[in-house]
Write a protein that holds these residues in place. Structure first.
Motif, PDB file in Angstrom:
ATOM      1  N   ILE A 100       0.887  -1.130  -0.114  1.00  0.00           N
ATOM      2  CA  ILE A 100      -0.013   0.036   0.070  1.00  0.00           C
ATOM      3  C   ILE A 100       0.944   1.115  -0.110  1.00  0.00           C
ATOM      4  O   ILE A 100       1.851   1.417   0.584  1.00  0.00           O
ATOM      5  N   SER A 101       0.738   2.386  -0.961  1.00  0.00           N
ATOM      6  CA  SER A 101       1.459   3.288  -0.836  1.00  0.00           C
ATOM      7  C   SER A 101       0.483   4.688  -0.957  1.00  0.00           C
ATOM      8  O   SER A 101      -0.778   4.429  -1.416  1.00  0.00           O
ATOM      9  N   VAL A 102       0.979   5.657  -0.101  1.00  0.00           N
ATOM     10  CA  VAL A 102       0.180   6.894  -0.160  1.00  0.00           C
ATOM     11  C   VAL A 102       1.234   7.932  -0.457  1.00  0.00           C
ATOM     12  O   VAL A 102       2.321   8.133  -0.138  1.00  0.00           O
ATOM     13  N   GLN A 103       0.886   8.672  -1.830  1.00  0.00           N
ATOM     14  CA  GLN A 103       2.030   9.479  -2.603  1.00  0.00           C
ATOM     15  C   GLN A 103       1.297  10.823  -2.560  1.00  0.00           C
ATOM     16  O   GLN A 103       0.035  11.071  -2.711  1.00  0.00           O
ATOM     17  N   ASP A 104       2.005  11.812  -2.447  1.00  0.00           N
ATOM     18  CA  ASP A 104       1.805  13.297  -2.319  1.00  0.00           C
ATOM     19  C   ASP A 104       2.774  14.133  -3.294  1.00  0.00           C
ATOM     20  O   ASP A 104       4.055  13.769  -3.528  1.00  0.00           O
ATOM     21  N   ASN A 105       2.261  15.001  -3.874  1.00  0.00           N
ATOM     22  CA  ASN A 105       3.147  15.933  -4.716  1.00  0.00           C
ATOM     23  C   ASN A 105       3.629  17.508  -3.842  1.00  0.00           C
ATOM     24  O   ASN A 105       3.547  18.366  -4.404  1.00  0.00           O
ATOM     25  N   GLY A 106       3.485  17.217  -2.547  1.00  0.00           N
ATOM     26  CA  GLY A 106       3.838  18.376  -1.876  1.00  0.00           C
ATOM     27  C   GLY A 106       5.339  18.654  -1.870  1.00  0.00           C
ATOM     28  O   GLY A 106       5.789  18.464  -2.757  1.00  0.00           O
ATOM     29  N   GLU A 107       5.614  19.597  -0.718  1.00  0.00           N
ATOM     30  CA  GLU A 107       6.858  20.007  -0.717  1.00  0.00           C
ATOM     31  C   GLU A 107       8.001  19.039  -0.328  1.00  0.00           C
ATOM     32  O   GLU A 107       9.379  19.195  -0.552  1.00  0.00           O
ATOM     33  N   GLY A 108       7.651  17.843   0.194  1.00  0.00           N
ATOM     34  CA  GLY A 108       8.591  16.557   0.446  1.00  0.00           C
ATOM     35  C   GLY A 108       9.121  16.857   1.728  1.00  0.00           C
ATOM     36  O   GLY A 108       8.840  17.819   2.357  1.00  0.00           O
ATOM     37  N   ILE A 109      10.014  15.957   2.289  1.00  0.00           N
ATOM     38  CA  ILE A 109      10.609  15.884   3.710  1.00  0.00           C
ATOM     39  C   ILE A 109      12.048  16.122   3.532  1.00  0.00           C
ATOM     40  O   ILE A 109      12.761  15.384   2.678  1.00  0.00           O
ATOM     41  N   PRO A 110      12.681  17.001   4.397  1.00  0.00           N
ATOM     42  CA  PRO A 110      14.034  17.075   4.388  1.00  0.00           C
ATOM     43  C   PRO A 110      14.796  16.107   4.721  1.00  0.00           C
ATOM     44  O   PRO A 110      14.299  15.103   5.486  1.00  0.00           O
ATOM     45  N   ALA A 111      15.776  15.591   4.125  1.00  0.00           N
ATOM     46  CA  ALA A 111      16.610  14.196   4.188  1.00  0.00           C
ATOM     47  C   ALA A 111      16.978  13.987   5.669  1.00  0.00           C
ATOM     48  O   ALA A 111      16.671  12.951   6.230  1.00  0.00           O
ATOM     49  N   GLU A 112      17.278  15.190   6.372  1.00  0.00           N
ATOM     50  CA  GLU A 112      17.781  15.069   7.799  1.00  0.00           C
ATOM     51  C   GLU A 112      16.492  14.834   8.914  1.00  0.00           C
ATOM     52  O   GLU A 112      16.802  14.032  10.056  1.00  0.00           O
ATOM     53  N   ASP A 113      15.388  14.867   8.408  1.00  0.00           N
ATOM     54  CA  ASP A 113      14.116  14.631   9.407  1.00  0.00           C
ATOM     55  C   ASP A 113      13.625  13.097   8.968  1.00  0.00           C
ATOM     56  O   ASP A 113      12.900  12.660  10.060  1.00  0.00           O
ATOM     57  N   ILE A 114      14.132  12.561   7.964  1.00  0.00           N
ATOM     58  CA  ILE A 114      13.528  11.051   7.669  1.00  0.00           C
ATOM     59  C   ILE A 114      13.765  10.187   8.593  1.00  0.00           C
ATOM     60  O   ILE A 114      13.058   9.020   9.168  1.00  0.00           O
ATOM     61  N   PRO A 115      15.161   9.922   9.117  1.00  0.00           N
ATOM     62  CA  PRO A 115      15.592   8.870  10.039  1.00  0.00           C
ATOM     63  C   PRO A 115      14.659   9.049  11.383  1.00  0.00           C
ATOM     64  O   PRO A 115      14.344   7.769  12.046  1.00  0.00           O
TER      65      PRO A 115
END
Length: 391
Positions: free
Chosen positions: A304-319
């Motif tokens: 299951i995937s949920v995709q958006d075309n928003g501003e994205g997430i900074p790489a440093e926030d992902i972990p």
């Protein structure tokens, strides 16, 4: 010889069980920093060991009266003597004392200096064991305090959620009634919709907080069912209604592959997962943005995937994105979020035996992807009520 520890409140106690007082005097001269106590026989040792906790006890095998190898097992059973060291001294009968629990053997022909050195070694071990026991006691007290605080927090969270549910439900119901009144001006209706959405968001926050605490405590009990393609569509539709009116100005695309192999999952928990992921996508997109929900076959089950075309997430926030009280610093909206939603998603998916992850590109949006296995890893657990999400 080891010098006395200035931090020690009392000198170490060394008991010598022997009929010969001269042995004790010689030993006391060789151990000036210790208190050497003369005990004449085994019966006296039983009494003395109650009055004074010895650090080291010398058991002379030639002591008359009740055999010391009969008394030693009784003494070793006492908790307060757990750190005490027992030194068998003599020429004959040492085997019986060793079998009874003596820690070491030494000949009675050993010179006082050698005997004192053996006792010093034992005293050092006693000190180490008691220090370790004290540290263990301190850690145990801290653990007990932490567990008490955890129980209090759990009770407070539980009370918070259940005390909030009824008034929030009443507010949402009244707002729905007001929205049905055609006499309300359009601009007022818009404000009422915002109030209704925020009330629903408050319920989401409270429910997620309670559910995360339950999962952490191992109290999440899944009510598994076989989920087929039509049921996935129904769950996603219900999840959309949970998110609220904010989706009205987003372009939502739902694509569920027909005739999927069924997965074993809790439909209510899956609905909560989808509602949180769609709500998170809504938070990162502006009006007119696109959110795409897809359910596809996966080698191990369903993806299951949920995709958006928003501003994205900074790489440093992902972990740390799936940790409680963590969220991306870059959002398009000022709404406060505890981060419990994504933490709940991760824990709930893993409870199903699946995995969840995210890929994101600044300015191009994000994709949250989770997989659910066809067969659960564990047997169905007993049922337990979860925090109800009112809609």
């Amino acid at each position: 010889m080891t010098s006395p520890d200035p931090r020690t409140a009392t000198p170490p106690h060394v008991m010598a069980v022997t009929a010969h007082a001269a042995r004790c005097r010689t030993l006391a001269a060789a151990l000036p920093h210790a208190r050497v106590i003369h005990v004449t026989d085994g019966e006296s040792l039983l009494r003395e060991a109650h009055a004074t906790i010895p650090d080291v006890v010398l058991l002379y095998s030639d002591t008359p009266g009740v055999p010391l190898h009969d008394i030693l097992p009784l003494l070793r059973q006492r908790d307060e003597l757990a750190a005490t060291r027992w030194l068998a001294v003599g020429t004959h009968g040492l085997g019986e004392l060793l079998a009874a629990g003596a820690d070491a053997l030494v000949s009675d022909a050993t010179p006082p200096e050698g005997l004192a050195l053996q006792i010093e070694i034992m005293l050092a071990r006693v000190q180490q064991q008691r220090a370790a026991h004290e540290r263990l006691g301190t850690l145990q007290r801290r653990m007990d305090t932490w567990e008490h605080e955890e129980r209090v927090r759990d009770q407070l969270v539980h009370m918070l959620v259940h005390d909030l549910k009824n008034p929030i439900a009443a507010v949402m119901g009244l707002l729905d009634i007001v929205l049905e009144d055609r006499r309300i001006p359009k601009d007022t209706q818009d404000l009422i919709k915002v109030a209704r959405d925020e009330s629903q968001h408050l319920l989401h926050l409270a429910s997620n907080m309670l559910d995360v605490r339950k999962i952490q405590a191992g109290k999440m009990h899944l009510r598994r069912e076989l989920i087929f393609s039509p049921m996935f569509e129904e769950i996603i539709t219900l999840a959309q209604s949970d998110v609220g009116s904010g989706l009205r100005d987003r372009h939502l695309i739902v694509d569920v592959t027909p005739s999927l192999s069924p997965v074993s999952a809790d439909p209510e928990i899956l609905r909560r997962i989808m509602a949180n992921l769609i709500s998170n996508a809504l938070k990162h997109t502006s009006a007119g943005g696109q959110i795409a929900v897809a359910v596809r076959a996966h080698p191990s089950g369903v993806e299951i995937s949920v995709q958006d075309n928003g501003e994205g997430i900074p790489a440093e926030d992902i972990p740390n994105l799936f940790a409680a009280f963590e969220q991306s610093r870059l959002t398009l909206h000022g709404r406060f979020d505890t981060g419990m939603g994504l933490a709940f998603c991760k824990m709930a998916v893993e409870e199903h035996g699946g995995q969840i992850g995210v890929t994101s590109e600044r300015g191009a949006g994000s994709v949250f992807t989770l997989t659910l296995p066809l067969t659960p890893d564990t047997e169905d657990e007993d049922e337990e009520d979860f925090a109800d999400l009112l809609v």
